[in-house]
Design an enzyme around this catalytic site. Structure first.
Site, PDB file in Angstrom:
ATOM      1  N   GLN A 188      -2.833 -11.825  -4.653  1.00 22.39           N
ATOM      2  CA  GLN A 188      -3.679 -11.052  -5.578  1.00 22.39           C
ATOM      3  C   GLN A 188      -4.190 -11.882  -6.749  1.00 22.39           C
ATOM      4  O   GLN A 188      -4.908 -11.349  -7.602  1.00 22.39           O
ATOM      5  CB  GLN A 188      -2.915  -9.824  -6.115  1.00 22.39           C
ATOM      6  CG  GLN A 188      -2.530  -8.807  -5.056  1.00 22.39           C
ATOM      7  CD  GLN A 188      -3.736  -8.112  -4.412  1.00 22.39           C
ATOM      8  OE1 GLN A 188      -4.872  -8.198  -4.881  1.00 22.39           O
ATOM      9  NE2 GLN A 188      -3.491  -7.437  -3.306  1.00 22.39           N
TER      10      GLN A 188
ATOM     11  N   CYS B 222       2.704  -1.080   0.212  1.00 20.30           N
ATOM     12  CA  CYS B 222       3.676  -2.086   0.688  1.00 20.30           C
ATOM     13  C   CYS B 222       4.624  -2.500  -0.427  1.00 20.30           C
ATOM     14  O   CYS B 222       5.018  -3.673  -0.522  1.00 20.30           O
ATOM     15  CB  CYS B 222       2.983  -3.320   1.273  1.00 20.30           C
ATOM     16  SG  CYS B 222       1.983  -2.958   2.689  1.00 20.30           S
TER      17      CYS B 222
ATOM     18  N   ASP C  94       3.674 -15.888  -4.579  1.00 23.68           N
ATOM     19  CA  ASP C  94       2.796 -15.094  -3.731  1.00 23.68           C
ATOM     20  C   ASP C  94       1.464 -14.957  -4.472  1.00 23.68           C
ATOM     21  O   ASP C  94       1.359 -14.229  -5.458  1.00 23.68           O
ATOM     22  CB  ASP C  94       3.462 -13.726  -3.488  1.00 23.68           C
ATOM     23  CG  ASP C  94       2.530 -12.732  -2.805  1.00 23.68           C
ATOM     24  OD1 ASP C  94       1.342 -13.048  -2.597  1.00 23.68           O
ATOM     25  OD2 ASP C  94       3.008 -11.621  -2.495  1.00 23.68           O
TER      26      ASP C  94
ATOM     27  N   LYS D 123      -8.856 -11.523   1.260  1.00 28.18           N
ATOM     28  CA  LYS D 123      -8.921 -10.835  -0.041  1.00 28.18           C
ATOM     29  C   LYS D 123      -9.867 -11.544  -1.005  1.00 28.18           C
ATOM     30  O   LYS D 123     -10.048 -11.131  -2.142  1.00 28.18           O
ATOM     31  CB  LYS D 123      -7.525 -10.750  -0.660  1.00 28.18           C
ATOM     32  CG  LYS D 123      -6.567  -9.842   0.126  1.00 28.18           C
ATOM     33  CD  LYS D 123      -5.256  -9.721  -0.599  1.00 28.18           C
ATOM     34  CE  LYS D 123      -4.134  -9.179   0.262  1.00 28.18           C
ATOM     35  NZ  LYS D 123      -4.227  -7.750   0.536  1.00 28.18           N
TER      36      LYS D 123
ATOM     37  N   HIS E 247       5.579  -7.307  -3.175  1.00 26.36           N
ATOM     38  CA  HIS E 247       5.004  -6.776  -1.937  1.00 26.36           C
ATOM     39  C   HIS E 247       6.046  -7.002  -0.824  1.00 26.36           C
ATOM     40  O   HIS E 247       6.786  -7.988  -0.858  1.00 26.36           O
ATOM     41  CB  HIS E 247       3.727  -7.560  -1.645  1.00 26.36           C
ATOM     42  CG  HIS E 247       2.905  -7.057  -0.506  1.00 26.36           C
ATOM     43  ND1 HIS E 247       3.218  -7.313   0.805  1.00 26.36           N
ATOM     44  CD2 HIS E 247       1.769  -6.323  -0.478  1.00 26.36           C
ATOM     45  CE1 HIS E 247       2.306  -6.764   1.590  1.00 26.36           C
ATOM     46  NE2 HIS E 247       1.410  -6.156   0.830  1.00 26.36           N
TER      47      HIS E 247
HETATM   48  N1  PLP Z   1       1.364 -10.076  -1.312  1.00 24.66           N
HETATM   49  C1  PLP Z   1       0.610  -9.238  -2.031  1.00 24.66           C
HETATM   50  C2  PLP Z   1       0.846  -9.121  -3.502  1.00 24.66           C
HETATM   51  C3  PLP Z   1      -0.375  -8.471  -1.407  1.00 24.66           C
HETATM   52  O1  PLP Z   1      -1.111  -7.626  -2.124  1.00 24.66           O
HETATM   53  C4  PLP Z   1      -0.573  -8.607  -0.001  1.00 24.66           C
HETATM   54  C5  PLP Z   1      -1.567  -7.796   0.709  1.00 24.66           C
HETATM   55  O2  PLP Z   1      -1.880  -6.686   0.342  1.00 24.66           O
HETATM   56  C6  PLP Z   1       0.233  -9.509   0.690  1.00 24.66           C
HETATM   57  C7  PLP Z   1       1.197 -10.228   0.008  1.00 24.66           C
HETATM   58  C8  PLP Z   1       0.108  -9.703   2.168  1.00 24.66           C
HETATM   59  O3  PLP Z   1      -1.124 -10.265   2.505  1.00 24.66           O
HETATM   60  P1  PLP Z   1      -1.579 -10.373   4.024  1.00 24.66           P
HETATM   61  O4  PLP Z   1      -1.488  -8.976   4.582  1.00 24.66           O
HETATM   62  O5  PLP Z   1      -2.988 -10.855   3.947  1.00 24.66           O
HETATM   63  O6  PLP Z   1      -0.670 -11.306   4.714  1.00 24.66           O
END
Ligand code: PLP
Length: 406
Positions: free
Chosen positions: A200, A361, A197, A223, A120
């Protein structure tokens, strides 16, 4: 999982464009159960005050609620202590904190940061910025043809020059669970640390940061049935202790002089300013809710639903499904013949079905897949096979509609 769970989510009890809402965008953000909404309301109606300061009753209630939430989070992800749990605004903020504090202090010319092309943007751009600022180099683990990570490739890329391996536990596009525990072993054997990270993974499966032996782990409350604006940075105590704070100001100090100041101990030195008190309270309520349902039950339910969705979707002529055929999480990514994914999402919305369309993203991953964008349906504990059936029927109608129009 059944309608008893669904009934606990007020937002799902409505019609959109004349149809009962089918919400298939939980990977973007999940819906909130009544208990979380009520916990926020209760906090603001009864306990609201600033934390760690007031000697009055509300001040101690708010502090107890906030620090109680930290304890809940620590237990939920099996951290050794609450000192390893920093509240942040979300995954993005947490990853940026590691990049701008830890990474900039340890990386230099000749050092390497290892990523995958499926990250991401939040787990990619912060590392690009570190590389620019320090002279470190980014290296990528090549993906397998189905989009998964093979450990042999990890072994090739991670070397004695690697300082940091940063990887998503679960891809928000490919629906794969990456072998993070094994990657952590490889990183440590080479003297590197691993940043995971968990945006998910944390909402969908039981997570044990000690078992994974990850050095840092980041996730977002919104989430996983919690409110927006709250997230968590977990870090091993020794690493956090050695790290400089990222934000300076009230709340995070021990003593302030005109020219010099020093910081509180962990975790507060990383929580400058009034913290996200209500967010933490809401996150604690979300954790209680998820634990009552059972993380193993949630994971099993989603796997079953995703397998059902893969079977049903593959019946549609002209559909392209991305990622491995075998789903480990509740997420399917696809394109429908020549129809643009934004058109697919717009037509589905007219039938009350919310899916996501775009690059998610993950622009480098889109290039790897040789597409500009895809459609994505993501499931959570409140989704049912009926939701998948509604999705499939609406996609068949969409295809017929565009087929007829062209
Ligand atoms: N990493 C992953 C794999 C994600 O799916 C997301 C959000 O869609 C993020 C990071 C970023 O999360 P946040 O927007 O809550 O900071």
């Amino acid at each position: 999982m059944n309608n008893v769970i669904r009934e606990q989510f007020p937002i799902l009890q409505q019609e959109i464009n004349g149809h009962p809402l089918v919400y298939l965008d939980s990977a973007a953000t999940s819906q909130k159960p009544r208990v979380v909404i009520e916990a926020l309301q209760h906090y603001y109606e009864r306990d609201n005050a600033n934390v760690h300061r007031g000697v009055h009753t509300l001040g101690s209630r708010a502090t107890d609620a906030y620090e109680g939430a930290r304890e809940k989070v620590a237990k939920f992800i099996h951290a050794r202590s609450t000192q390893e749990i920093i509240f942040t605004r979300g995954t993005t903020t947490a990853l940026n904190m590691i990049a701008s504090s830890y990474a900039r202090s340890v990386c230099g010319e000749g050092d390497e940061i290892v990523l995958t092309p499926m990250e991401h943007h939040s787990n990619l751009i912060p590392w690009q910025q570190v590389a620019k600022a320090t002279g470190a180099t980014l290296k990528y683990i090549a993906l397998q043809p189905d989009g998964s990570v093979d450990l042999a490739e990890v072994e090739k890329v991670v070397t004695a020059r690697t300082k940091i391996v940063a990887i998503g536990y679960v891809s928000n596009v490919m629906g794969v669970v990456n072998p993070v525990k094994k990657i952590a072993e490889i990183a440590h054997r080479n003297g590197a640390i691993i940043v995971v990270d968990g945006a998910q993974s944390t909402p969908h499966m039981a997570v044990d940061v000690q078992d994974l032996d990850c050095d840092f782990y980041a996730f977002s409350g919104h989430k996983m049935c919690g409110p927006t604006g709250i997230g968590v940075l977990y870090g091993k105590k020794a690493l956090l202790e050695a790290m400089e704070p990222v934000e300076f100001g009230g709340e995070m100090i021990d003593d302030v002089g005109l020219y010099e100041s020093n910081w509180k101990e962990l975790p507060w030195k990383f929580e400058g300013g009034t913290p996200i008190i209500a967010g933490a309270v809401g996150l604690a309520a979300a954790i209680d809710f998820l634990e009552e349902v059972g993380m193993d039950n949630i994971e099993r339910h989603e796997r079953k639903l995703a397998a059902y969705a893969m079977d049903r979707l593959s019946e549609i002529e002209g559909i392209t499904l991305y990622g491995p055929r075998h789903r480990e999480v509740g997420l399917v990514t696809f394109n429908l013949a020549e129809v643009h994914p934004h058109d697919v999402a717009t037509v589905l919305d007219a039938s009350g079905i919310a899916i996501r369309a775009g690059h998610h993203c993950c622009q480098p991953l889109m290039r790897w897949l040789e597409v500009n964008s895809t459609a994505r349906a993501s499931f959570y504990l409140y989704n049912t096979e009926n939701d998948v059936d509604r999705l499939v029927s609406a996609l068949i109608q969409t295809k017929e509609y565009f087929g007829d129009a062209t």
